[in-house]
Enzyme design. Structure first.
Site, PDB file in Angstrom:
ATOM      1  N   GLU A  66       0.933  -1.194  -0.007  1.00  0.00           N
ATOM      2  CA  GLU A  66       0.035  -0.052  -0.029  1.00  0.00           C
ATOM      3  C   GLU A  66       0.851   1.416  -0.134  1.00  0.00           C
ATOM      4  OE1 GLU A  66      -1.713   0.707   3.922  1.00  0.00           O
ATOM      5  OE2 GLU A  66      -3.361   1.822   3.087  1.00  0.00           O
TER       6      GLU A  66
ATOM      7  N   LYS B 117      -9.389   2.348  -1.838  1.00  0.00           N
ATOM      8  CA  LYS B 117      -9.866   1.565  -0.563  1.00  0.00           C
ATOM      9  C   LYS B 117     -11.208   1.942   0.028  1.00  0.00           C
ATOM     10  CE  LYS B 117      -6.947   1.260   3.614  1.00  0.00           C
ATOM     11  NZ  LYS B 117      -5.875   1.647   4.502  1.00  0.00           N
TER      12      LYS B 117
ATOM     13  N   CYS C 222      -4.864  -2.996   2.750  1.00  0.00           N
ATOM     14  CA  CYS C 222      -4.689  -2.855   4.222  1.00  0.00           C
ATOM     15  C   CYS C 222      -5.614  -3.267   5.181  1.00  0.00           C
ATOM     16  CB  CYS C 222      -3.796  -1.548   4.721  1.00  0.00           C
ATOM     17  SG  CYS C 222      -3.086  -1.624   6.155  1.00  0.00           S
TER      18      CYS C 222
END
Ligand code: CDV
Length: 309
Positions: free
Chosen positions: A47, A127, A172
Site C-alpha cells: 500500500e 480503498k 491494508c
C-alpha cells in the site's frame, strides 16, 4: 491444463519522508529483477508504495498533503517501473495516493492497481475501509489521518481476468474485514493482492500491540481459507520515521496455509508457484457456496446498520 502463476510478494522496508519517488522506484525495480530471475509472472508491492506512510502526520496545508499524491499513472517517476516490467513480461501491483478530477470535483483515494505483462493497467481499486480519524489528535504518538486525506472508494470488490486467473485487489485495513474476501469470492476472485502499512503500536488499544503480527496472519489466513482463494499480503515494514511497521509479508494458499513468508523488515522478495485451481479444493467442498451457504439467514450482513432484532 495447469493454471499456475509464480507470484512474488515484494516487501518494502521503510521509506523516509524525504526519500524521492525515483529512489523508491529503483528499489522496486531491483525486486522486480530478482523476481524475474526466479520466474515470477506477478510481483506485488505494498500500500502507498511510492512514499512514506504520510497519514501519520497532521498537515494543515493541503498543498503539502498533495505532494504525496499522484495525478497520473504511470508518471515520470514510475514510468521506469512500467517499462522494466513490460520488458520482462511481468505483471505487478502497487498502491499509491491518487488525486483526480471527477465531474469537476477533486477527489483523493488510497488506490491500488494491477498491471499486466504488457504494461497495461488492467484493474484499479480504491480503498473502501479507511481506518483512523479526521482531526489532529496530538495525544497520539503518531496520527492515522486516512479519513482526513482520502475518500472511501465507491466501487465494490471485484476481480479481473488477468495473468491466467481471476485477480482482485484490497488494501491494508480491508484485510481485517471478512466481507472483503467473501464479496471477492462470491464474484469469482481466485487471488486477492493486499498491500499494507501496519504500525506495531495501536494508540486506541495499546494492550494489543503485541498482537499486531498475530492479527495480521489471522486475518489473511482466515480470509483465504473461509473463501477458498489465494491471498498475497505485502507489507511496508520496519522503522519508518517515528513509527515501527510490522513485516510478515506472506502468500497464503486457499487452505489457509502460509506457503511463503518474509523474515526481515527490509526490502525482501518471497515467492510461490500458485495454482489457481487449488481454490476448488475449498470451494467445491467445505465452502461450496451454492450448496451450503444460507444467505437468507444472514439478512443483517449487508444491512447499513445492524440491529439486535
Ligand atoms: N494502513 C492501514 O489501513 N492500517 C491499518 C491500521 C493502522 C488500523 C490496518 O488495519 O493495518
Amino acid at each position: 491444463m495447469p493454471r499456475n502463476l509464480v507470484v512474488g510478494a515484494a516487501q518494502l522496508g521503510p521509506i523516509a519522508r524525504a526519500e524521492p519517488r525515483e529512489a523508491v522506484v529503483v528499489r522496486m525495480i531491483a525486486l522486480l529483477d530478482k523476481a524475474a530471475a526466479r520466474g515470477c509472472g506477478l510481483v506485488v508491492f505494498p500500500e502507498l508504495a511510492l512514499t512514506t506512510f504520510f497519514p501519520r502526520w497532521y498537515m494543515p496545508d493541503q498543498a503539502e498533503v498533495d505532494t504525496f499524491f499522484e495525478t497520473e499513472m504511470p508518471n515520470a517517476a514510475t514510468l521506469p517501473l512500467f517499462e522494466r516490467a513490460r520488458a520482462l513480461g511481468i505483471g505487478f501491483s502497487f498502491g499509491f495516493a491518487e488525486k483526480l478530477e471527477i465531474g469537476g470535483r477533486i477527489r483523493r483515494f488510497n488506490t491500488a492497481i494491477l498491471v499486466d505483462g504488457e504494461g497495461q493497467i488492467v484493474h484499479r481499486y480504491r480503498k473502501i475501509h479507511l481506518p483512523g480519524h479526521t482531526e489532529n489528535e496530538p495525544w497520539r504518538a503518531f496520527q492515522h489521518l486516512e479519513k482526513r486525506y482520502f475518500e472511501p472508494g465507491e466501487e465494490v470488490f471485484s476481480p479481473v481476468t488477468a495473468l491466467g486467473g481471476e485477480i482482485g485487489l484490497a488494501i491494508c485495513n480491508d484485510r481485517r474485514w471478512p466481507e472483503t474476501y467473501r464479496e471477492h469470492a462470491l464474484r469469482g476472485t481466485e487471488m486477492v493482492l493486499i498491500g499494507y502499512n501496519t504500525p506495531v503500536h495501536y494508540p486506541l488499544a495499546p494492550e494489543h500491540d503485541h498482537l499486531q503480527c498475530f492479527h495480521n496472519h489471522l486475518s489473511l489466513q482466515a480470509g483465504a481459507y473461509q473463501n477458498g482463494l489465494w491471498v498475497v499480503g505485502v507489507a511496508k515494514a520496519g522503522k519508518e520515521e517515528n513509527c515501527d511497521l510490522i513485516g510478515q509479508s506472506c502468500i497464503v494458499a486457499p487452505t489457509g496455509e502460509i506457503v511463503a513468508q518474509a523474515s526481515t523488515l527490509h526490502d525482501e522478495l518471497v515467492i510461490h508457484d500458485c495454482d489457481f485451481d487449488r481454490c476448488t479444493e475449498i470451494r467445491a467442498n467445505i465452502f461450496d457456496f451454492a450448496k451450503h451457504r444460507r444467505p437468507e439467514m444472514y439478512p443483517l450482513l449487508s444491512a447499513p446498520i445492524a440491529t439486535r432484532r
